[in-house]
Design a protein around this motif. Structure first.
Motif, PDB file in Angstrom:
ATOM      1  N   MET A  22     169.316  31.709  -7.878  1.00  0.00           N
ATOM      2  CA  MET A  22     167.976  31.887  -8.802  1.00  0.00           C
ATOM      3  C   MET A  22     167.819  33.329  -8.858  1.00  0.00           C
ATOM      4  O   MET A  22     167.319  33.677  -9.672  1.00  0.00           O
ATOM      5  CB  MET A  22     166.686  31.239  -8.088  1.00  0.00           C
ATOM      6  N   LYS A  23     168.065  34.169  -7.855  1.00  0.00           N
ATOM      7  CA  LYS A  23     167.541  35.624  -7.660  1.00  0.00           C
ATOM      8  C   LYS A  23     168.613  36.515  -8.574  1.00  0.00           C
ATOM      9  O   LYS A  23     168.160  37.573  -8.756  1.00  0.00           O
ATOM     10  CB  LYS A  23     167.494  36.076  -6.392  1.00  0.00           C
ATOM     11  N   ASP A  24     169.504  35.821  -9.021  1.00  0.00           N
ATOM     12  CA  ASP A  24     170.417  36.549  -9.940  1.00  0.00           C
ATOM     13  C   ASP A  24     169.905  36.518 -11.432  1.00  0.00           C
ATOM     14  O   ASP A  24     170.051  35.503 -12.136  1.00  0.00           O
ATOM     15  CB  ASP A  24     171.875  36.020  -9.865  1.00  0.00           C
ATOM     16  N   HIS A  25     169.181  37.661 -11.868  1.00  0.00           N
ATOM     17  CA  HIS A  25     168.526  37.758 -13.020  1.00  0.00           C
ATOM     18  C   HIS A  25     169.431  37.892 -14.400  1.00  0.00           C
ATOM     19  O   HIS A  25     169.233  37.862 -15.561  1.00  0.00           O
ATOM     20  CB  HIS A  25     167.290  38.756 -13.071  1.00  0.00           C
ATOM     21  N   ASN A  26     170.725  38.666 -13.894  1.00  0.00           N
ATOM     22  CA  ASN A  26     171.765  38.853 -14.961  1.00  0.00           C
ATOM     23  C   ASN A  26     172.906  38.962 -14.438  1.00  0.00           C
ATOM     24  O   ASN A  26     173.041  39.013 -12.978  1.00  0.00           O
ATOM     25  CB  ASN A  26     171.036  40.468 -15.811  1.00  0.00           C
ATOM     26  N   PRO A  27     173.892  39.157 -15.145  1.00  0.00           N
ATOM     27  CA  PRO A  27     175.339  39.308 -14.662  1.00  0.00           C
ATOM     28  C   PRO A  27     175.642  40.382 -13.668  1.00  0.00           C
ATOM     29  O   PRO A  27     176.242  40.302 -12.867  1.00  0.00           O
ATOM     30  CB  PRO A  27     176.065  39.511 -16.005  1.00  0.00           C
ATOM     31  N   LEU A  28     174.761  41.784 -13.913  1.00  0.00           N
ATOM     32  CA  LEU A  28     175.136  42.446 -13.166  1.00  0.00           C
ATOM     33  C   LEU A  28     174.625  42.484 -11.687  1.00  0.00           C
ATOM     34  O   LEU A  28     174.994  42.741 -10.637  1.00  0.00           O
ATOM     35  CB  LEU A  28     174.143  43.860 -13.530  1.00  0.00           C
ATOM     36  N   ASP A  29     173.464  41.609 -11.478  1.00  0.00           N
ATOM     37  CA  ASP A  29     172.905  41.089 -10.007  1.00  0.00           C
ATOM     38  C   ASP A  29     174.008  40.203  -9.421  1.00  0.00           C
ATOM     39  O   ASP A  29     174.269  40.386  -8.255  1.00  0.00           O
ATOM     40  CB  ASP A  29     171.579  40.391 -10.224  1.00  0.00           C
ATOM     41  N   PHE A  30     174.481  39.349 -10.236  1.00  0.00           N
ATOM     42  CA  PHE A  30     175.455  38.581  -9.641  1.00  0.00           C
ATOM     43  C   PHE A  30     176.795  39.232  -9.101  1.00  0.00           C
ATOM     44  O   PHE A  30     177.274  39.094  -8.109  1.00  0.00           O
ATOM     45  CB  PHE A  30     175.876  37.471 -10.676  1.00  0.00           C
TER      46      PHE A  30
END
Length: 389
Positions: free
Chosen positions: A345-353
């Protein structure tokens, strides 16, 4: 026909008709493949798509136009058009249709025109089927002087078919000569057009290959990764499906380059990429390996959770650690630092992931961590590696 009714030369009419069919084909084919690519469907079997679209356009064009003239004395008017469609499907698209099916289509054509009882119409159908089969085999067979073979076949079978039409409809020799010459001229123009198209397609293919594939390791590159992760991240969020990723880089790669030279480093990259790609085959065709940096690689695993990604990561660790790489008489052994995780859930975009997977990436001497647990790094064969995360 067009000259007597609309004062337009038949040659120009034939050009417009045929260009219309080609444009229709390429438009539909491009639209279908673009839609499939946008939905991440498998477009590797482009021949199947080409066959369906090509045959559909040909059937609609031939039978549709024939409906216009079937009840008139000008039912022969689109003969050249039909022959060019045959060449288009058989020679240029290389679509194989069994001879019996071509013959069956010819019988349907005779039924449409109401001339099933005419012996010359049956002769026309047999010659038409033979023309199709020979054109197809000439196209797929590698032989010298392709244009001469193509043009000779177009003359022989086109001449036989137009001679049959002349006898069937009692056409004048002047009409026969005019129509047959127009047909041959269009056949030559079509050959030149498709040769230009073929050359342009090869250029596009090379550009696509260069833009999406790493030349050294022959796996997909960062540009391809960037597009794929953006799509898969959005798809994952929209459909509430799992999405996992593995990230790894080769340990002490700079030292390998400094000690043995850059050619040795290239050999390491090639061998590692090939070995990992082989491991990933068992995880489905949608799981792909990407070279995203000098010695950094990413694996995108759509619809697979962390447990599966962890299992794959352990296989990659074991495979690479046991991989002998021979360069200039020296056997090199390399290891990788690897991380794996699933979108949360805390991955707001591919860069966060990406950053979170990168933060999990630890060297071989330390455990590999993931969102739900840990994967032990490779140990000597005598020690058991746990099967669960």
């Amino acid at each position: 026909m067009s000259w007597s009714l609309w004062l337009i030369p038949p040659f120009l009419t034939s050009i417009f008709f045929f260009l219309g069919v080609i444009t229709l084909y390429w438009s539909v084919y491009t639209w279908v493949t673009t839609k499939l690519e946008a939905r991440q469907k498998n477009t590797t079997d482009l021949k199947k798509i080409q066959t369906i679209v090509g045959i559909t356009c040909a059937v609609i064009s031939i039978f549709g136009l024939q409906l216009i003239v079937r009840a008139s004395s000008l039912s022969w008017a689109f003969t050249s058009f039909n022959l060019l469609i045959l060449i288009f499907i058989a020679y240029f698209l290389q679509i194989w249709i069994p001879y019996w099916l071509v013959t069956l289509a010819g019988i349907g054509f005779m039924v449409l025109n109401g001339n099933v009882d005419q012996p010359l119409s049956w002769g026309y159908t047999v010659i038409f089927a033979a023309f199709y089969i020979i054109s197809y085999f000439q196209s797929v067979a590698m032989a010298p002087h392709p244009f001469l073979r193509y043009f000779r076949t177009a003359i022989i079978f086109g001449g036989l078919l137009w001679a049959t039409v002349r006898l069937r409809f009692d056409l004048s020799w002047a009409t026969f000569a005019e129509e047959f010459f127009s047909y041959l001229l269009l056949a030559v123009m079509m050959y030149g057009y498709f040769r230009i198209q073929d050359r342009n397609q090869r250029i596009k293919d090379r550009l696509f290959q260069a833009a999406n594939w790493d030349a050294l390791t022959h796996v997909k590159n960062y540009a391809a990764y960037d597009r794929e992760i953006a799509y898969q991240f959005q798809h994952c969020a929209k459909h509430h499906q799992p999405l996992s990723m593995i990230m790894f880089d080769i340990d002490h790669f700079k030292q390998t380059n400094d000690t043995y030279g850059h050619l040795a480093g290239d050999q390491v990259l090639e061998k590692v990429a090939a070995a990992v790609a082989t491991v990933l085959k068992s995880y489905g065709e949608r799981t792909n390996l990407y070279r995203t940096g000098g010695e950094e690689f990413n694996v995108i695993m759509p619809n697979l959770n962390t447990a599966v990604a962890g299992k794959a990561a352990k296989e990659i660790l074991d495979t690479v650690a046991q991989l002998p790489i021979v360069y200039d008489g020296t056997t090199l052994h390399v290891t990788v630092s690897i991380g794996a995780s699933e979108v949360i859930m805390k991955d707001h975009n591919p860069l966060d992931f990406y950053r979170r997977v990168g933060a999990n990436k630890l060297p071989l001497t330390r455990p590999l961590r993931s969102r739900t647990g840990r994967i032990p790094s490779r140990r000597p064969p005598s020690r058991r590696v746990p099967a669960k995360l």
